[in-house]
Write a protein that holds these residues in place. Structure first.
Motif, short mmCIF file in Angstrom:
data_model
loop_
_atom_site.label_atom_id
_atom_site.label_comp_id
_atom_site.label_asym_id
_atom_site.label_seq_id
_atom_site.Cartn_x
_atom_site.Cartn_y
_atom_site.Cartn_z
N VAL A 77 1.81 5.84 -5.34
CA VAL A 77 3.09 5.84 -4.64
C VAL A 77 2.83 6.28 -3.21
CG1 VAL A 77 5.37 6.87 -4.47
CG2 VAL A 77 4.44 6.31 -6.71
N THR A 78 3.36 5.51 -2.26
CA THR A 78 3.26 5.90 -0.86
C THR A 78 4.66 6.22 -0.33
OG1 THR A 78 3.55 3.66 0.04
CG2 THR A 78 1.30 4.33 -0.53
N VAL A 79 4.70 7.13 0.64
CA VAL A 79 5.96 7.48 1.30
C VAL A 79 5.69 7.51 2.79
CG1 VAL A 79 7.86 9.11 1.47
CG2 VAL A 79 6.58 8.95 -0.66
N LEU A 80 6.53 6.83 3.56
CA LEU A 80 6.38 6.78 5.01
C LEU A 80 7.76 6.90 5.63
CD1 LEU A 80 4.28 6.32 7.29
CD2 LEU A 80 4.78 3.88 7.11
N PHE A 92 -4.57 12.86 -3.58
CA PHE A 92 -3.41 13.04 -2.70
C PHE A 92 -3.89 12.82 -1.27
CE2 PHE A 92 -0.56 15.39 0.06
CZ PHE A 92 0.68 15.00 -0.41
N TRP A 93 -3.30 11.83 -0.62
CA TRP A 93 -3.67 11.45 0.74
C TRP A 93 -2.59 11.90 1.71
CZ3 TRP A 93 -8.22 8.68 1.62
CH2 TRP A 93 -8.84 8.15 0.49
N LYS A 94 -3.01 12.34 2.89
CA LYS A 94 -2.07 12.71 3.95
C LYS A 94 -1.81 11.51 4.86
CE LYS A 94 -4.75 16.17 4.98
NZ LYS A 94 -5.32 17.34 5.66
N LYS A 95 -1.70 10.35 4.25
CA LYS A 95 -1.32 9.12 4.94
C LYS A 95 -0.80 8.15 3.90
CE LYS A 95 -5.40 6.17 4.68
NZ LYS A 95 -6.25 5.28 5.43
N ALA A 96 0.03 7.24 4.34
CA ALA A 96 0.52 6.18 3.46
C ALA A 96 -0.51 5.06 3.48
CB ALA A 96 1.88 5.67 3.93
N LYS A 97 -1.24 4.93 2.39
CA LYS A 97 -2.25 3.87 2.32
C LYS A 97 -1.56 2.51 2.29
CE LYS A 97 -5.90 4.43 -0.14
NZ LYS A 97 -6.77 4.57 -1.32
N THR A 98 -2.21 1.53 2.85
CA THR A 98 -1.66 0.17 2.85
C THR A 98 -1.85 -0.46 1.48
OG1 THR A 98 -3.73 -0.87 3.52
CG2 THR A 98 -2.27 -0.07 5.30
N PRO A 99 -1.07 -1.48 1.15
CA PRO A 99 -1.29 -2.18 -0.12
C PRO A 99 -2.72 -2.70 -0.26
CG PRO A 99 0.84 -2.78 0.77
CD PRO A 99 0.15 -1.95 1.82
N GLU A 100 -3.31 -3.14 0.83
CA GLU A 100 -4.69 -3.63 0.78
C GLU A 100 -5.66 -2.49 0.45
OE1 GLU A 100 -7.90 -6.14 3.49
OE2 GLU A 100 -6.15 -5.25 4.46
N GLU A 101 -5.46 -1.31 1.06
CA GLU A 101 -6.33 -0.17 0.76
C GLU A 101 -6.22 0.25 -0.70
OE1 GLU A 101 -6.64 2.39 4.89
OE2 GLU A 101 -4.72 2.41 3.82
N ILE A 102 -5.02 0.25 -1.23
CA ILE A 102 -4.83 0.62 -2.63
C ILE A 102 -5.48 -0.43 -3.54
CG2 ILE A 102 -3.10 0.89 -4.47
CD1 ILE A 102 -1.36 2.30 -2.31
N TYR A 103 -5.27 -1.68 -3.25
CA TYR A 103 -5.84 -2.75 -4.07
C TYR A 103 -7.37 -2.69 -4.07
CZ TYR A 103 -7.02 -7.34 -5.86
OH TYR A 103 -7.55 -8.36 -6.60
N ASN A 104 -7.95 -2.38 -2.93
CA ASN A 104 -9.41 -2.38 -2.81
C ASN A 104 -10.09 -1.16 -3.42
OD1 ASN A 104 -9.52 -4.88 -1.57
ND2 ASN A 104 -9.44 -4.02 0.49
#
Length: 195
Positions: free
Chosen positions: A86-89, A152-164
């Motif tokens: 889950v990302t939040v921006l 837990f990331w201190k950034k909203a990863k992009t869909p591409e980053e999550i997929y990869n």
């Protein structure tokens, strides 16, 4: 990025990702809970309606109204491992929540609330996985099941980053080389005693 492991800077966002298998979704269960004295709260729960609910609030937040960020989480496949993210921006439009299952974007939810930051205050920010302050709220309990590869990331990863990267382990930085500097926490759960 070498500040607190848990913080929310709206322009950067956050990402929580993990593998999970549960025996049922019969009650609301805490996935993680980040709280800090007067700083705010970030929490995520697996709801009884087979959905992940999440919210972020500032100040002394006890039970903010959660937003459904991913539906059909288990989808009847109990005791089966799946990867969730889950990302939040934050933007001028509000908070944008994106829910992923096994690397695929499944849901986007926008909240009209704009939230610039949640930063450590007195005693910092603390995270509890599968439990936390929300357990004291009627109708919410500890997570029953298994969790693995929690990040837990201190950034909203992009869909591409999550997929990869949803199906692979990731490396951290060193004193000489910066790598994944936005990674606040990574529990692999596969080192040491495994029996």
């Amino acid at each position: 990025k070498r500040t607190s492991a848990f913080e929310f800077r709206g322009d950067d966002g956050i990402t929580a990702e993990f593998w999970l298998k549960v025996p049922n979704v019969s009650a609301n269960r805490v996935v993680f809970d980040i709280t800090g004295s007067a700083a705010g709260q970030i929490f995520m729960a697996l709801g009884s309606g087979d959905r992940f609910q999440m919210n972020i609030g500032t100040g002394s937040v006890a039970t903010p109204m959660p937003f459904s960020v991913l539906d059909d989480v288990i989808d009847g496949a109990f005791n089966t491992w799946n990867h969730y993210a889950v990302t939040v921006l934050s933007s001028s439009a509000g908070l944008t929540y994106k829910g992923f299952k096994n690397g695929q974007l499944k849901k986007t939810t926008v909240s009209a609330r704009h939230l610039p930051t949640i930063l450590p205050a007195t005693n910092g920010l603390n995270m509890t996985i599968a439990s936390g302050s929300l357990v004291a709220v009627p109708g919410i309990g500890r997570l029953t099941g298994s969790i693995d590869e929690f990040r837990f990331w201190k950034k909203a990863k992009t869909p591409e980053e999550i997929y990869n990267s949803w199906f692979t382990a990731i490396g951290g930085g060193t004193n000489k080389h910066d790598s994944n500097v936005a990674l606040g926490l990574y529990f692999k759960f596969n080192e040491g005693i495994t029996t």
